[in-house]
Design a protein around this motif. Structure first.
Motif, PDB file in Angstrom:
ATOM      1  N   ARG A 333      40.421  89.633  70.799  1.00 38.36           N
ATOM      2  CA  ARG A 333      39.820  90.783  71.476  1.00 38.36           C
ATOM      3  C   ARG A 333      38.589  91.279  70.732  1.00 38.36           C
ATOM      4  O   ARG A 333      37.573  91.638  71.341  1.00 38.36           O
ATOM      5  N   GLY A 334      38.666  91.288  69.407  1.00 39.32           N
ATOM      6  CA  GLY A 334      37.532  91.747  68.620  1.00 39.32           C
ATOM      7  C   GLY A 334      36.320  90.845  68.770  1.00 39.32           C
ATOM      8  O   GLY A 334      35.181  91.310  68.912  1.00 39.32           O
ATOM      9  N   VAL A 335      36.551  89.530  68.762  1.00 40.65           N
ATOM     10  CA  VAL A 335      35.454  88.585  68.944  1.00 40.65           C
ATOM     11  C   VAL A 335      34.875  88.719  70.347  1.00 40.65           C
ATOM     12  O   VAL A 335      33.646  88.709  70.536  1.00 40.65           O
ATOM     13  N   ALA A 336      35.746  88.846  71.353  1.00 40.44           N
ATOM     14  CA  ALA A 336      35.265  89.007  72.730  1.00 40.44           C
ATOM     15  C   ALA A 336      34.422  90.265  72.879  1.00 40.44           C
ATOM     16  O   ALA A 336      33.370  90.238  73.541  1.00 40.44           O
ATOM     17  N   ASP A 337      34.850  91.355  72.268  1.00 40.80           N
ATOM     18  CA  ASP A 337      34.068  92.593  72.338  1.00 40.80           C
ATOM     19  C   ASP A 337      32.713  92.425  71.659  1.00 40.80           C
ATOM     20  O   ASP A 337      31.683  92.905  72.162  1.00 40.80           O
ATOM     21  N   ALA A 338      32.705  91.735  70.521  1.00 39.64           N
ATOM     22  CA  ALA A 338      31.441  91.514  69.802  1.00 39.64           C
ATOM     23  C   ALA A 338      30.496  90.652  70.629  1.00 39.64           C
ATOM     24  O   ALA A 338      29.284  90.909  70.692  1.00 39.64           O
ATOM     25  N   VAL A 339      31.034  89.618  71.277  1.00 41.35           N
ATOM     26  CA  VAL A 339      30.205  88.766  72.124  1.00 41.35           C
ATOM     27  C   VAL A 339      29.656  89.561  73.299  1.00 41.35           C
ATOM     28  O   VAL A 339      28.469  89.449  73.643  1.00 41.35           O
ATOM     29  N   ALA A 340      30.512  90.376  73.939  1.00 44.47           N
ATOM     30  CA  ALA A 340      30.061  91.183  75.079  1.00 44.47           C
ATOM     31  C   ALA A 340      28.952  92.137  74.672  1.00 44.47           C
ATOM     32  O   ALA A 340      27.980  92.331  75.422  1.00 44.47           O
ATOM     33  N   ARG A 341      29.072  92.730  73.492  1.00 46.44           N
ATOM     34  CA  ARG A 341      28.012  93.638  73.021  1.00 46.44           C
ATOM     35  C   ARG A 341      26.718  92.868  72.776  1.00 46.44           C
ATOM     36  O   ARG A 341      25.629  93.360  73.088  1.00 46.44           O
ATOM     37  N   LEU A 343      25.706  90.172  74.314  1.00 48.78           N
ATOM     38  CA  LEU A 343      25.110  89.840  75.611  1.00 48.78           C
ATOM     39  C   LEU A 343      24.504  91.072  76.256  1.00 48.78           C
ATOM     40  O   LEU A 343      23.433  91.000  76.870  1.00 48.78           O
ATOM     41  N   ALA A 344      25.173  92.206  76.115  1.00 46.57           N
ATOM     42  CA  ALA A 344      24.649  93.449  76.691  1.00 46.57           C
ATOM     43  C   ALA A 344      23.330  93.844  76.039  1.00 46.57           C
ATOM     44  O   ALA A 344      22.479  94.489  76.668  1.00 46.57           O
ATOM     45  N   ALA A 345      23.146  93.424  74.786  1.00 45.08           N
ATOM     46  CA  ALA A 345      21.900  93.726  74.074  1.00 45.08           C
ATOM     47  C   ALA A 345      20.787  92.749  74.424  1.00 45.08           C
ATOM     48  O   ALA A 345      19.666  92.875  73.907  1.00 45.08           O
ATOM     49  N   GLY A 346      21.089  91.781  75.288  1.00 44.32           N
ATOM     50  CA  GLY A 346      20.029  90.894  75.767  1.00 44.32           C
ATOM     51  C   GLY A 346      20.111  89.455  75.310  1.00 44.32           C
ATOM     52  O   GLY A 346      19.224  88.652  75.641  1.00 44.32           O
ATOM     53  N   ALA A 347      21.151  89.087  74.566  1.00 47.99           N
ATOM     54  CA  ALA A 347      21.256  87.703  74.100  1.00 47.99           C
ATOM     55  C   ALA A 347      21.520  86.761  75.269  1.00 47.99           C
ATOM     56  O   ALA A 347      22.223  87.110  76.221  1.00 47.99           O
TER      57      ALA A 347
END
Length: 588
Positions: A333-341, A343-347
């Motif tokens: 869950r922590g890794v998924a949240d970090a990835v989502a953030r 992507l939300a920042a434009g990656a």
């Protein structure tokens, strides 16, 4: 080919590409441009008249890598070079010379070793499940590539395999070989053995091959097996025009018979060899390289990588992190949240990867990323051009090319793909519908990237060429991959999970050599990262509580920040070594 093939190379790359006569050994670290050096060296040899393209053989280990090499050489204006895998080159020679030597058609190739083994097992009254058969198949492959007889194999593997005594394993292998001979078939490893045997026994065949190919280049030389190196020696004969390229720190296939000693001892076997070291990394940021160098410090053949360029003062540089979680679910869950953030920042999702040691670790990660609305692709599944929706689309595009078209490639391809289900908006992440949508969208992007003059027919032909060379387009998803599958790839942002004892290094790595291989796997994962690197591990609970990987201690406390996740959504950033990563002497 305009200009010189040496244009645009740095000093070390130019030195390697200028060394046209062998023996030459290029020690190329991760991200230092080894494929560029290989192809530009061949191009330089052709432009100076030192090489004739059709007399050059460039050998690598995968069809995809061979296809990429041919593509680069073609763009450099050097067609005609034989860029092949060891097996493709050996099979081509067998098929060409066998009818002349044996006065008969060449044997067929076994298409399913496990199925044939199952039939052999029945003949010796063994009732074996599929996992055991797969293990025995791997043992057959290892025995052959390490050039061991059945008797030598029995001495090397006295414990047997998967509950089978060594005597039963030997009996099964004998039955397998007998069944194969009765059917006039060769397996994958036999192709190399038969080619080597033919070159040894038939001087006229050896002479013809050596006349055809005068200059040899071998990529990923750290991964050659004794059998492959024997075949290479036979191709060369008494000539010396050999260039090998490799990195001992990326030897991760010893369990299949790869032997890095051929690379490490190249200079001893060839005292007059020219050795060039490529240590300027054009991939990874200085903080990532500091972690990689720390992990491999003092290992045999390790290169010390430096960033080719320092980041601009205004460009933010993230220090690699190590995050400790309470359990595997919270880690996912922590890794998924970090990835989502991220992507939300434009990656770009194509520039994000989550890497792990075993396939089993992907299940929780795929679920967590799906819940975070992140679309993923798991490497190691079906190849892109083998996907049913892709094969259907390629056939439809080729069929549409015979009918009147609009003259706009993108419009024509979009119309074909819409008829197959491509919509403007993607379905929800997770599941087959989203995977099919991403595959069709990748084909549309290829059309958008093609030149304005490309016709629909030419585009269809290009898709077929890509399928043959395994030149797959990038799908706009986050990549999940094992460390083995990730080798040769790179991403801007890498999350390396499961950095705990029992996972990395894996629990069954008990000898010094096995742990060293696990360390090199970790190194491969770290050096896939260009800009950011996040490592994590989970403590687990109860009797299964884990310790952080010894590799984290070996990296040291100066290269990473530690995050101790006490809850699923909050963490405290603290200096590495303050709790979960206590500094210690390297556990080697």
């Amino acid at each position: 080919m305009s200009g010189s093939a040496l244009d645009g190379l740095d000093e070390s790359q130019r030195a390697a590409a200028s060394a046209l006569r062998g023996p030459v050994c290029v020690l190329a670290g991760a991200g230092t441009g080894k494929t560029r050096v290989i192809t530009h060296r061949i191009a330089h040899g052709v432009e100076t008249g030192a090489y004739t393209p059709t007399r050059v053989m460039a050998v690598t280990f995968t069809s995809k890598a061979a296809g990429e090499m041919r593509g680069r050489l073609h763009r450099l204006g050097v067609p005609g070079v034989a860029a092949r895998t060891f097996h493709a080159a050996a099979l081509s020679q067998l098929n060409f010379f066998w009818p002349t030597v044996a006065k008969d058609a060449a044997p067929g190739i076994v298409d399913n070793k496990v199925k044939l083994l199952a039939q052999a097992a029945e003949s010796v009254r063994l009732d074996l499940d599929r996992p055991t058969l797969r293990d025995v198949a791997s043992e057959i492959e290892w025995r052959k590539v390490t050039l061991r007889s059945l008797e030598a194999y029995a001495r090397a593997r006295p414990e047997g395999v998967g509950g089978l005594s060594v005597d039963r394993v030997i009996a099964l292998q004998r039955a397998y070989e007998q069944l194969k001979d009765e059917r006039r078939q060769l397996d994958f490893e036999d192709v190399l053995l038969a080619c080597a045997g033919m070159l040894e026994a038939e001087p006229r065949v050896a002479s013809a091959v050596r006349e055809q190919y005068r200059h040899f280049t071998v990529d990923e030389y750290q991964d050659v097996s004794p059998l492959q190196n024997r075949l290479l020696d036979l191709w060369l004969g008494d000539r010396r025009d050999l260039c090998v390229v490799g990195d001992a720190s990326q030897t991760i296939y010893s369990f299949t018979g790869a032997d890095a000693s051929f690379l490490l001892e190249f200079e001893r076997r060839h005292p007059d060899a020219r050795v060039v070291r490529l240590e300027r990394s054009y991939r990874s940021s200085p903080p990532v390289l500091a972690v990689a160098n720390g992990l491999m410090r003092g290992r045999p053949g390790a290169l010390r990588l430096v960033a080719a360029e320092s980041p601009a003062p205004e460009a933010p540089v993230e220090r690699p992190t190590v995050t400790a979680y309470l359990d595997d679910e919270l880690e996912a869950r922590g890794v998924a949240d970090a990835v989502a953030r991220r992507l939300a920042a434009g990656a770009d999702p194509r520039q994000v990867a989550v890497l792990y040691r075993t396939h089993a670790q992907s299940v929780a990660l795929v679920d967590a990323l799906s819940r975070a609305h992140v679309a993923t692709t798991v490497l190691g599944g079906r190849r892109f051009f083998d996907l049913p929706e892709v094969r259907q689309a390629v056939m439809a595009i080729r069929a549409a090319a015979v009918a009147p078209t609009t003259g706009s490639l993108v419009a024509d391809v979009r119309a074909v793909l819409r008829g197959l289900g491509l919509t403007d908006d993607p379905p929800p992440a997770g599941g087959a519908l989203r995977e099919a949508w991403e595959a069709r969208a990748a084909l549309l992007r290829l059309a958008e990237e093609a030149s304005a003059e490309t016709t629909l027919k030419a585009f269809g032909d290009e898709l077929q060429r890509r399928a043959k060379d395994q030149h797959e387009p990038s799908v706009r998803t986050v990549t999940l991959a094992t460390l083995h599958a990730a080798k040769g790839l790179e991403w801007d942002h890498v999350h390396l999970v499961g950095m705990a004892e029992g996972l990395l290094p894996i629990s069954y790595a008990t000898t010094f050599e096995q742990v060293d291989e696990e360390r090199r796997l970790a190194y491969v994962g770290i050096t896939r990262a260009a800009r950011t690197l996040s490592m994590s591990w989970a403590r687990g609970g109860g009797r299964q509580e884990r310790l952080p990987s010894r590799f984290l201690r070996e990296i040291g406390t100066g290269s990473v920040d530690e995050v101790n996740m006490r809850r699923s959504t909050a963490g405290v950033r603290r200096p590495a070594g303050s709790r979960g990563m206590r500094p210690s002497s390297p556990a080697r």
